[in-house]
Design a protein around this motif. Sequence first.
Motif, mmCIF file in Angstrom:
data_model
loop_
_atom_site.group_PDB
_atom_site.id
_atom_site.type_symbol
_atom_site.label_atom_id
_atom_site.label_comp_id
_atom_site.label_asym_id
_atom_site.label_seq_id
_atom_site.Cartn_x
_atom_site.Cartn_y
_atom_site.Cartn_z
ATOM 1 N N GLU A 247 0.848 -1.191 0.000
ATOM 2 C CA GLU A 247 0.000 0.000 0.000
ATOM 3 C C GLU A 247 0.882 1.238 0.000
ATOM 4 O OE1 GLU A 247 -3.724 2.010 2.493
ATOM 5 O OE2 GLU A 247 -3.072 -0.047 2.928
ATOM 6 N N GLY A 248 0.799 1.999 -1.080
ATOM 7 C CA GLY A 248 1.624 3.188 -1.192
ATOM 8 C C GLY A 248 1.256 3.973 -2.417
ATOM 9 N N ASP A 249 1.731 5.212 -2.460
ATOM 10 C CA ASP A 249 1.477 6.097 -3.591
ATOM 11 C C ASP A 249 2.737 6.189 -4.432
ATOM 12 O OD1 ASP A 249 1.259 8.929 -4.959
ATOM 13 O OD2 ASP A 249 -0.760 8.382 -4.303
ATOM 14 N N LEU A 250 2.573 6.234 -5.748
ATOM 15 C CA LEU A 250 3.738 6.302 -6.627
ATOM 16 C C LEU A 250 4.548 7.571 -6.415
ATOM 17 C CD1 LEU A 250 2.356 4.892 -10.000
ATOM 18 C CD2 LEU A 250 3.948 3.789 -8.425
ATOM 19 N N ARG B 208 8.553 8.084 -3.413
ATOM 20 C CA ARG B 208 9.645 7.360 -4.048
ATOM 21 C C ARG B 208 10.348 6.396 -3.083
ATOM 22 N NH1 ARG B 208 11.088 10.158 -8.811
ATOM 23 N NH2 ARG B 208 12.642 8.541 -9.176
ATOM 24 N N ASP B 209 10.329 6.683 -1.786
ATOM 25 C CA ASP B 209 10.969 5.790 -0.823
ATOM 26 C C ASP B 209 10.235 4.456 -0.740
ATOM 27 O OD1 ASP B 209 12.887 7.695 -0.243
ATOM 28 O OD2 ASP B 209 11.808 8.480 1.509
ATOM 29 N N VAL B 210 8.901 4.512 -0.709
ATOM 30 C CA VAL B 210 8.113 3.270 -0.661
ATOM 31 C C VAL B 210 8.285 2.491 -1.961
ATOM 32 C CG1 VAL B 210 5.782 2.319 -0.480
ATOM 33 C CG2 VAL B 210 6.452 4.262 0.946
ATOM 34 N N LEU B 211 8.301 3.202 -3.081
ATOM 35 C CA LEU B 211 8.492 2.546 -4.371
ATOM 36 C C LEU B 211 9.871 1.898 -4.444
ATOM 37 C CD1 LEU B 211 7.156 2.106 -7.153
ATOM 38 C CD2 LEU B 211 8.266 4.215 -7.906
ATOM 39 N N GLU C 160 11.936 5.927 -13.913
ATOM 40 C CA GLU C 160 13.286 6.100 -13.357
ATOM 41 C C GLU C 160 13.658 4.921 -12.463
ATOM 42 O OE1 GLU C 160 13.926 10.946 -13.132
ATOM 43 O OE2 GLU C 160 13.083 9.899 -11.383
ATOM 44 N N THR C 161 12.719 4.479 -11.636
ATOM 45 C CA THR C 161 12.978 3.353 -10.745
ATOM 46 C C THR C 161 13.143 2.063 -11.545
ATOM 47 O OG1 THR C 161 11.640 4.467 -9.070
ATOM 48 C CG2 THR C 161 12.158 2.159 -8.682
ATOM 49 N N ALA D 151 11.731 0.883 -2.008
ATOM 50 C CA ALA D 151 11.778 -0.275 -1.110
ATOM 51 C C ALA D 151 11.140 -1.503 -1.743
ATOM 52 C CB ALA D 151 11.083 0.070 0.208
ATOM 53 N N ALA D 152 10.056 -1.300 -2.497
ATOM 54 C CA ALA D 152 9.400 -2.423 -3.174
ATOM 55 C C ALA D 152 10.330 -3.050 -4.199
ATOM 56 C CB ALA D 152 8.112 -1.947 -3.843
ATOM 57 N N PHE D 153 11.050 -2.225 -4.940
ATOM 58 C CA PHE D 153 11.977 -2.743 -5.948
ATOM 59 C C PHE D 153 13.191 -3.410 -5.313
ATOM 60 C CE2 PHE D 153 9.422 -0.429 -8.902
ATOM 61 C CZ PHE D 153 9.717 -0.934 -10.162
ATOM 62 N N GLN D 154 13.609 -2.930 -4.164
ATOM 63 C CA GLN D 154 14.731 -3.562 -3.479
ATOM 64 C C GLN D 154 14.347 -4.913 -2.890
ATOM 65 O OE1 GLN D 154 16.448 -0.864 -0.620
ATOM 66 N NE2 GLN D 154 17.258 0.527 -2.186
ATOM 67 N N ARG D 155 13.094 -5.033 -2.461
ATOM 68 C CA ARG D 155 12.627 -6.279 -1.838
ATOM 69 C C ARG D 155 12.351 -7.365 -2.872
ATOM 70 N NH1 ARG D 155 9.365 -3.970 1.154
ATOM 71 N NH2 ARG D 155 7.270 -4.436 0.371
ATOM 72 N N HIS D 156 11.981 -6.966 -4.082
ATOM 73 C CA HIS D 156 11.644 -7.924 -5.127
ATOM 74 C C HIS D 156 12.503 -7.671 -6.359
ATOM 75 C CE1 HIS D 156 7.987 -9.313 -3.041
ATOM 76 N NE2 HIS D 156 7.796 -8.038 -2.731
ATOM 77 N N SER D 157 12.652 -8.685 -7.172
ATOM 78 C CA SER D 157 13.353 -8.534 -8.440
ATOM 79 C C SER D 157 12.314 -8.560 -9.555
ATOM 80 C CB SER D 157 14.363 -9.668 -8.627
ATOM 81 O OG SER D 157 15.028 -9.537 -9.866
ATOM 82 N N PHE D 158 11.922 -7.383 -10.017
ATOM 83 C CA PHE D 158 10.892 -7.279 -11.056
ATOM 84 C C PHE D 158 11.550 -7.193 -12.437
ATOM 85 C CE2 PHE D 158 8.866 -4.821 -7.461
ATOM 86 C CZ PHE D 158 7.954 -5.803 -7.110
ATOM 87 N N ASP D 159 11.167 -8.084 -13.321
ATOM 88 C CA ASP D 159 11.568 -7.967 -14.718
ATOM 89 C C ASP D 159 10.492 -7.280 -15.552
ATOM 90 O OD1 ASP D 159 14.054 -9.108 -14.472
ATOM 91 O OD2 ASP D 159 13.370 -11.136 -14.929
ATOM 92 N N THR D 160 9.249 -7.295 -15.032
ATOM 93 C CA THR D 160 8.107 -6.762 -15.776
ATOM 94 C C THR D 160 7.271 -5.879 -14.864
ATOM 95 O OG1 THR D 160 8.006 -8.699 -17.221
ATOM 96 C CG2 THR D 160 6.026 -7.345 -17.083
ATOM 97 N N VAL D 161 6.806 -4.751 -15.413
ATOM 98 C CA VAL D 161 5.881 -3.861 -14.702
ATOM 99 C C VAL D 161 4.673 -3.620 -15.589
ATOM 100 C CG1 VAL D 161 5.530 -1.512 -13.813
ATOM 101 C CG2 VAL D 161 7.669 -2.727 -13.342
ATOM 102 N N LEU D 162 3.471 -3.762 -15.015
ATOM 103 C CA LEU D 162 2.220 -3.371 -15.656
ATOM 104 C C LEU D 162 1.700 -2.154 -14.897
ATOM 105 C CD1 LEU D 162 2.531 -6.435 -16.502
ATOM 106 C CD2 LEU D 162 0.044 -6.480 -16.662
#
Length: 330
Positions: A51-54, A57-60, A104-105, A62-73
Amino acid sequence: MSETILVTGGCGYIGSHVIRQLSEAGRRVVVFDNLSTGFRDALVHGEELIEGDLSDRDVLEAAFQRHSFDTVLHFAAAIIAPESVSLPLKYYGNNTRNTLGLLETCIKHGVKRFIFSSTAAVYGIPEGGVAAEESPLAPINPYGTSKLMSEWMLRDVSAAHDMKYVALRYFNVAGADPQARMGQRTPEATHLIKVACQAALGMRESVGIYGTDYPTPDGTGIRDYIHVEDLASAHLHALEYLERGGEPTVMNVGYGRGSSVREVLEVVREVSGVNFPIIEAERRPGDPASLVARAERIGRLTGWQPRYDDLRTIVADAWRWERTLAGQGR
């Protein structure tokens, strides 16, 4: 596949249908949503929700650091065109600036694929009422402009970095999950089929027809209505297209044929069995007489084929959902 997909705005109307289909296809999904217009219980398969707003940037990050995303929708956006005229900076902030921050993220963390929720509003009022991907881009409100600016950013980012994208330009989305597990819940909705179903349930006094003198067979506006389940499946096909090495592109998502306002209201009356009042009013500024997709590209490139290309089916599923919301069963 073990890869984890990030879906922004996944608790909303369209995003929740896409996430359900992704989960049913065995995909691992993480949802990022501020729940301003979405609902936590729209995630029917227990997907992880951040749960967060785009704009945070800190919450965003943290989400990218916690997971390894190859794809974003990317679905998260403000989408009410008339509101965008009176609150333009809300739309440029929420839609364009937040997309910039997300991109950017994504680049920082090496995201390879990006699927963007765009809109037919980028075309404005197309000549002849039909829009192909090559049609002139001339949005008539900040909503359409904010989405077009995001498309341009995607184009340029993809050219500069190792990230491929598909921008899907939606036409008039309607309907709901056939099992009534999810659907549109937007307060004060303006979508014709939802409004008409609410009128049939007695939640609205009437339904307005804005303009009865258009150069169409019955004088009312014509739109290309697409079932939300078909729209959702278009995203999975777009994802598979990129995974096969497809090149960056934009794709219309519609059926390539339209229904008039009178035709839609008549079908809602038939399906609901309620002869709700209809009020004829003047045209609204900026409404085209007809807006229909040329949508051959998505089928040619991805193999997508609609399964619910029938106005009565769209209305029946919308009606079932509205009855469920109103506590009248399915």
